[in-house]
Write a protein that holds these residues in place. Structure first.
Motif, PDB file in Angstrom:
ATOM      1  N   THR A 211       0.825  -1.210   0.000  1.00  0.00           N
ATOM      2  CA  THR A 211       0.000   0.000   0.000  1.00  0.00           C
ATOM      3  C   THR A 211       0.856   1.255   0.000  1.00  0.00           C
ATOM      4  OG1 THR A 211      -0.086   0.048   2.416  1.00  0.00           O
ATOM      5  CG2 THR A 211      -1.811  -1.197   1.282  1.00  0.00           C
ATOM      6  N   ASP A 212       0.250   2.334  -0.465  1.00  0.00           N
ATOM      7  CA  ASP A 212       0.886   3.641  -0.290  1.00  0.00           C
ATOM      8  C   ASP A 212       0.846   3.999   1.198  1.00  0.00           C
ATOM      9  OD1 ASP A 212       1.315   3.964  -3.008  1.00  0.00           O
ATOM     10  OD2 ASP A 212      -0.661   4.861  -3.327  1.00  0.00           O
ATOM     11  N   PRO A 213       1.845   4.728   1.686  1.00  0.00           N
ATOM     12  CA  PRO A 213       1.894   4.981   3.133  1.00  0.00           C
ATOM     13  C   PRO A 213       0.788   5.921   3.615  1.00  0.00           C
ATOM     14  CG  PRO A 213       3.626   6.194   1.993  1.00  0.00           C
ATOM     15  CD  PRO A 213       3.008   5.290   0.978  1.00  0.00           C
ATOM     16  N   VAL A 214       0.288   5.603   4.814  1.00  0.00           N
ATOM     17  CA  VAL A 214      -0.574   6.536   5.553  1.00  0.00           C
ATOM     18  C   VAL A 214       0.358   7.408   6.386  1.00  0.00           C
ATOM     19  CG1 VAL A 214      -2.376   6.772   7.293  1.00  0.00           C
ATOM     20  CG2 VAL A 214      -2.484   4.906   5.608  1.00  0.00           C
ATOM     21  N   ILE A 215       0.221   8.725   6.267  1.00  0.00           N
ATOM     22  CA  ILE A 215       1.140   9.641   6.944  1.00  0.00           C
ATOM     23  C   ILE A 215       0.418  10.369   8.078  1.00  0.00           C
ATOM     24  CG2 ILE A 215       2.627  11.670   6.679  1.00  0.00           C
ATOM     25  CD1 ILE A 215       3.107  10.847   3.803  1.00  0.00           C
ATOM     26  N   ILE A 216       1.008  10.293   9.272  1.00  0.00           N
ATOM     27  CA  ILE A 216       0.481  10.971  10.461  1.00  0.00           C
ATOM     28  C   ILE A 216       1.488  12.047  10.855  1.00  0.00           C
ATOM     29  CG2 ILE A 216      -0.222  10.705  12.859  1.00  0.00           C
ATOM     30  CD1 ILE A 216      -0.824   7.758  12.223  1.00  0.00           C
ATOM     31  N   SER A 217       1.032  13.291  10.980  1.00  0.00           N
ATOM     32  CA  SER A 217       1.919  14.407  11.331  1.00  0.00           C
ATOM     33  C   SER A 217       1.975  14.610  12.850  1.00  0.00           C
ATOM     34  CB  SER A 217       1.423  15.696  10.668  1.00  0.00           C
ATOM     35  OG  SER A 217       1.466  15.576   9.268  1.00  0.00           O
ATOM     36  N   PHE A 218       3.109  15.129  13.312  1.00  0.00           N
ATOM     37  CA  PHE A 218       3.325  15.379  14.742  1.00  0.00           C
ATOM     38  C   PHE A 218       3.805  16.821  14.938  1.00  0.00           C
ATOM     39  CE2 PHE A 218       3.164  10.863  14.809  1.00  0.00           C
ATOM     40  CZ  PHE A 218       2.859  10.482  16.112  1.00  0.00           C
ATOM     41  N   ASP A 219       3.446  17.357  16.091  1.00  0.00           N
ATOM     42  CA  ASP A 219       3.976  18.665  16.468  1.00  0.00           C
ATOM     43  C   ASP A 219       5.435  18.524  16.896  1.00  0.00           C
ATOM     44  OD1 ASP A 219       1.537  19.891  15.993  1.00  0.00           O
ATOM     45  OD2 ASP A 219       0.837  19.514  18.056  1.00  0.00           O
ATOM     46  N   SER A 220       6.130  19.640  16.935  1.00  0.00           N
ATOM     47  CA  SER A 220       7.535  19.633  17.349  1.00  0.00           C
ATOM     48  C   SER A 220       7.670  19.082  18.764  1.00  0.00           C
ATOM     49  CB  SER A 220       8.094  21.055  17.269  1.00  0.00           C
ATOM     50  OG  SER A 220       9.443  21.076  17.674  1.00  0.00           O
ATOM     51  N   GLU A 221       8.613  18.223  18.984  1.00  0.00           N
ATOM     52  CA  GLU A 221       8.931  17.588  20.264  1.00  0.00           C
ATOM     53  C   GLU A 221       7.867  16.581  20.720  1.00  0.00           C
ATOM     54  OE1 GLU A 221      11.839  18.163  21.640  1.00  0.00           O
ATOM     55  OE2 GLU A 221      12.360  19.779  20.274  1.00  0.00           O
ATOM     56  N   SER A 222       6.756  16.468  20.011  1.00  0.00           N
ATOM     57  CA  SER A 222       5.665  15.598  20.446  1.00  0.00           C
ATOM     58  C   SER A 222       5.886  14.158  19.997  1.00  0.00           C
ATOM     59  CB  SER A 222       4.327  16.094  19.871  1.00  0.00           C
ATOM     60  OG  SER A 222       3.284  15.167  20.148  1.00  0.00           O
ATOM     61  N   ARG A 315       6.803  13.149  11.221  1.00  0.00           N
ATOM     62  CA  ARG A 315       5.729  12.275  10.765  1.00  0.00           C
ATOM     63  C   ARG A 315       5.959  10.836  11.172  1.00  0.00           C
ATOM     64  NH1 ARG A 315       9.708  12.323   7.060  1.00  0.00           N
ATOM     65  NH2 ARG A 315       9.931  10.521   5.653  1.00  0.00           N
ATOM     66  N   VAL A 316       4.893  10.025  11.015  1.00  0.00           N
ATOM     67  CA  VAL A 316       4.975   8.567  11.085  1.00  0.00           C
ATOM     68  C   VAL A 316       4.318   8.022   9.818  1.00  0.00           C
ATOM     69  CG1 VAL A 316       4.078   6.494  12.233  1.00  0.00           C
ATOM     70  CG2 VAL A 316       5.057   8.344  13.593  1.00  0.00           C
ATOM     71  N   GLU A 317       4.956   7.075   9.177  1.00  0.00           N
ATOM     72  CA  GLU A 317       4.416   6.454   7.969  1.00  0.00           C
ATOM     73  C   GLU A 317       4.022   5.015   8.266  1.00  0.00           C
ATOM     74  OE1 GLU A 317       7.024   6.764   4.639  1.00  0.00           O
ATOM     75  OE2 GLU A 317       6.977   8.963   4.586  1.00  0.00           O
ATOM     76  N   LEU A 318       2.834   4.620   7.780  1.00  0.00           N
ATOM     77  CA  LEU A 318       2.341   3.247   7.946  1.00  0.00           C
ATOM     78  C   LEU A 318       2.076   2.660   6.556  1.00  0.00           C
ATOM     79  CD1 LEU A 318       0.697   5.286  10.130  1.00  0.00           C
ATOM     80  CD2 LEU A 318      -0.012   3.062  11.016  1.00  0.00           C
ATOM     81  N   ASN A 319       2.575   1.489   6.315  1.00  0.00           N
ATOM     82  CA  ASN A 319       2.227   0.789   5.078  1.00  0.00           C
ATOM     83  C   ASN A 319       2.194  -0.713   5.312  1.00  0.00           C
ATOM     84  OD1 ASN A 319       4.987  -0.243   4.618  1.00  0.00           O
ATOM     85  ND2 ASN A 319       5.462   1.917   4.248  1.00  0.00           N
TER      86      ASN A 319
END
Length: 326
Positions: A211-222, A315-319
């Motif tokens: 699959t194409d990656p699902v991308i989850i964004s994060f705040d700085s330091e989080s 970010r975090v990528e899930l595939n």
């Protein structure tokens, strides 16, 4: 005349096989074997005869077998007999390499070159004389593919310096007509053939593409992920596939921007990936199905020189990796 009858019969058989081959699903398979025959008319040039007129003009019969390496290149081995009405005999064992130049799909001009071992004998009332030796041989002709299996050909053959001083010595020139039959084989659907075998159960497996990656964004330091309505929608298919197919494997990779040290960013990226994994466990995903890793500040997808670029890199990528299923 026995040689002429045999050659004529073989030629008819080869031609008759061509009509049968039209109904077969034939393909050009290389290398493959072929057999053939030529019937010709010989005349001599540059004649050097010790005594008598041994060989003037006579009929020739050739039989050969060969290997077709490609559409253009082949190698054959053959036996050729020169028929004479008197008590003289001449025969050849020969091997030649052949090259065809196809100017249409079925018509070609070819050249053959090789070596011939000749055997000459004169059997007269009080004298039996025999001789043998090697001579170069070359042929030039036109070939036509009558069918996928059968070719017909007409050509000219030259054998240099046949015989010796004890009998005769001359150059042999042959005009010939012939045919070849090629054992190419039939096209076979291998999977269908295997499935037709008794006691063999062939399971046709399907493949789930990566699959194409699902991308989850994060705040700085989080490093905390709690999900939201929009993100849950994106994760739904990811979770459903892992639950439906226990053999499926998901990869969760965390990333950071370039702020901070490499060691700190490595730890932070791993914590982000673990936070997402913990969230998925709540929905029934097995820990054995997940590969969790942190890539730190490496592999950015945007420039770290701008706020917008750094935001994309946090970010975090899930595939889901490719796998087979029934």
């Amino acid at each position: 005349m026995m040689f002429f009858k045999k050659a004529a019969i073989l030629s008819v058989l080869l031609c008759s096989l061509s009509f049968e081959s039209f109904s077969q699903d034939q393909v050009d398979i290389y290398p493959h074997l072929y057999v053939g025959t030529n019937v010709g008319y010989q005349f001599e040039s540059d004649i050097k005869i010790k005594s008598g007129d041994y060989y003037n003009k006579n009929s020739t019969y050739e039989f050969f077998v060969g290997s077709q390496f490609s559409k253009e290149l082949s190698l054959d081995f053959g036996y050729e007999y020169h028929y004479s009405n008197d008590d003289n005999e001449l025969s050849f064992l020969q091997s030649s390499l052949r090259y065809d130049w196809y100017f249409t799909n079925d018509w070609s001009v070819y050249f053959k070159g090789g070596i011939a071992y000749w055997m000459e004998g004169a059997y007269q009332k009080n004298t039996n004389t025999q001789a043998s030796g090697f001579s170069p041989v070359g042929s030039l002709g036109v070939n036509y593919r009558l069918s996928p299996n059968v070719n017909i050909q007409v050509g000219y053959k030259f054998i240099n310096n046949v015989g010796d001083s004890s009998l005769s010595n001359y150059d042999s020139n042959v005009i010939f007509l012939g045919a070849t039959y090629h054992f190419k084989g039939e096209k076979v659907d291998f999977l269908s053939a295997v499935e037709a075998l008794p006691f063999v159960d062939i399971k046709k497996e399907k493949v789930f593409k990566a699959t194409d990656p699902v991308i989850i964004s994060f705040d700085s330091e989080s490093s905390t992920f709690e999900g939201d309505k929009e993100m849950n929608y994106l994760l739904e298919r990811f979770v459903n596939v892992l639950i439906k197919y226990p053999q499926a494997k998901g990869r969760i990779t965390g990333y950071t921007d370039s702020s901070g040290s490499s060691e700190y960013n490595q730890r932070l990226s791993l914590k982000r990936a673990q936070s997402v994994a913990q969230y998925l466990y709540k929905y029934g995903v097995s820990a054995d199905q997940l590969i969790i890793e942190g890539a730190g500040e490496f592999q950015p997808i945007a420039s770290n020189k701008t706020d917008e670029g750094r935001k994309k890199n946090r970010r975090v990528e899930l595939n889901i990796r490719q796998f087979k299923y029934d």
